[in-house]
Motif scaffolding. Structure first.
Motif, mmCIF file in Angstrom:
data_model
loop_
_atom_site.group_PDB
_atom_site.id
_atom_site.type_symbol
_atom_site.label_atom_id
_atom_site.label_comp_id
_atom_site.label_asym_id
_atom_site.label_seq_id
_atom_site.Cartn_x
_atom_site.Cartn_y
_atom_site.Cartn_z
ATOM 1 N N LEU A 141 34.233 -4.355 -25.796
ATOM 2 C CA LEU A 141 33.754 -4.098 -24.433
ATOM 3 C C LEU A 141 32.232 -4.119 -24.326
ATOM 4 O O LEU A 141 31.687 -4.473 -23.280
ATOM 5 C CB LEU A 141 34.329 -2.788 -23.911
ATOM 6 N N PHE A 142 31.525 -3.747 -25.382
ATOM 7 C CA PHE A 142 30.061 -3.820 -25.356
ATOM 8 C C PHE A 142 29.606 -5.266 -25.157
ATOM 9 O O PHE A 142 28.717 -5.538 -24.346
ATOM 10 C CB PHE A 142 29.451 -3.243 -26.637
ATOM 11 N N LEU A 143 30.214 -6.212 -25.894
ATOM 12 C CA LEU A 143 29.828 -7.618 -25.758
ATOM 13 C C LEU A 143 30.211 -8.178 -24.392
ATOM 14 O O LEU A 143 29.478 -8.983 -23.823
ATOM 15 C CB LEU A 143 30.447 -8.455 -26.878
ATOM 16 N N VAL A 144 31.349 -7.748 -23.862
ATOM 17 C CA VAL A 144 31.747 -8.177 -22.518
ATOM 18 C C VAL A 144 30.717 -7.687 -21.496
ATOM 19 O O VAL A 144 30.255 -8.446 -20.643
ATOM 20 C CB VAL A 144 33.160 -7.665 -22.167
ATOM 21 N N ALA A 145 30.331 -6.418 -21.594
ATOM 22 C CA ALA A 145 29.338 -5.857 -20.669
ATOM 23 C C ALA A 145 27.988 -6.555 -20.825
ATOM 24 O O ALA A 145 27.313 -6.846 -19.834
ATOM 25 C CB ALA A 145 29.198 -4.354 -20.896
ATOM 26 N N LEU A 146 27.594 -6.850 -22.061
ATOM 27 C CA LEU A 146 26.333 -7.558 -22.308
ATOM 28 C C LEU A 146 26.352 -8.929 -21.635
ATOM 29 O O LEU A 146 25.371 -9.332 -20.993
ATOM 30 C CB LEU A 146 26.091 -7.709 -23.814
ATOM 31 N N SER A 147 27.458 -9.631 -21.741
ATOM 32 C CA SER A 147 27.587 -10.935 -21.106
ATOM 33 C C SER A 147 27.452 -10.826 -19.590
ATOM 34 O O SER A 147 26.778 -11.643 -18.950
ATOM 35 C CB SER A 147 28.944 -11.543 -21.485
ATOM 36 N N ILE A 148 28.040 -9.804 -19.003
ATOM 37 C CA ILE A 148 27.956 -9.606 -17.551
ATOM 38 C C ILE A 148 26.530 -9.278 -17.124
ATOM 39 O O ILE A 148 26.025 -9.820 -16.137
ATOM 40 C CB ILE A 148 28.941 -8.504 -17.107
ATOM 41 N N VAL A 149 25.851 -8.414 -17.865
ATOM 42 C CA VAL A 149 24.465 -8.046 -17.537
ATOM 43 C C VAL A 149 23.567 -9.279 -17.614
ATOM 44 O O VAL A 149 22.739 -9.519 -16.723
ATOM 45 C CB VAL A 149 23.957 -6.923 -18.467
#
Length: 146
Positions: A15-23
Motif C-alpha cells: 500500500l505504501f508503493l500504491v500511495a506513492l504512485s498516486i501522490v
C-alpha cells in the motif's frame, strides 16, 4: 473449477508503493498543466527546451508511476526485460512530446482549432499512457521453471 482463470496472478499490493504512485500522479498532473502553459508562452530556444525537457520529464514520470504500481504487486517471482522497459519509457516520452508540441501549433496559427487541438493532445497523452502500459506489462514475466 474455482472460477479463477489459469492466467490470473494472485498476490498482494504494498500500500505504501500504491500511495506513492498516486501522490506522484497528482503532482505530475499539476506540473503537466503548468508546463503546457509555459510551452504556449515560450519562443525560440526556450520553446524547444520546454518541449524537449517537458517530454522527457512527463514521459519518465508517467513511466515511473506505472512501474511503481507494478512493483507494488507482490506475486510469484517476476523478472523484467530491461530492453522492453526502456522501449515503454521511449513510447511515453515521444507521445508526451507530441502532446506538448500541439499547443505550440495552435499558437502559431495552425489550422487546428479548439476541439481538434484538445482532442489531438488527449489522444497523444492517451496513446503515451496506454502504449507505455502495454509495453511495460509485456516486460514483466514469470521466470521459467518456477
Amino acid at each position: 473449477m474455482d472460477g479463477a482463470p489459469e492466467t490470473a496472478i494472485n498476490g498482494t499490493y504494498n500500500l505504501f508503493l500504491v500511495a506513492l504512485s498516486i501522490v506522484i500522479a497528482v503532482i505530475a498532473s499539476y506540473s503537466a498543466l503548468d508546463l503546457a502553459g509555459r510551452v504556449t508562452a515560450s519562443t525560440g530556444v526556450s520553446l524547444k527546451a520546454c518541449i524537449e525537457g517537458g517530454a522527457m520529464v512527463m514521459g519518465v514520470v508517467i513511466w515511473s508511476i506505472h512501474f511503481i504500481g507494478m512493483l507494488a504487486l507482490s506475486a510469484s517471482p517476476m523478472t523484467y526485460s530491461v530492453l522492453t522497459l526502456l522501449v515503454s519509457m521511449v513510447v511515453a516520452v515521444f507521445a508526451s512530446g507530441v502532446a506538448l508540441w500541439l499547443p505550440y501549433q495552435f499558437r502559431q496559427g495552425s489550422s487546428m482549432r479548439g476541439l481538434a487541438l484538445k482532442l489531438g493532445s488527449a489522444l497523444a497523452m492517451g496513446g503515451a499512457i496506454s502504449g507505455m502500459q502495454y509495453t511495460g506489462m509485456a516486460a514483466r514475466f514469470t521466470p521459467t521453471g518456477e
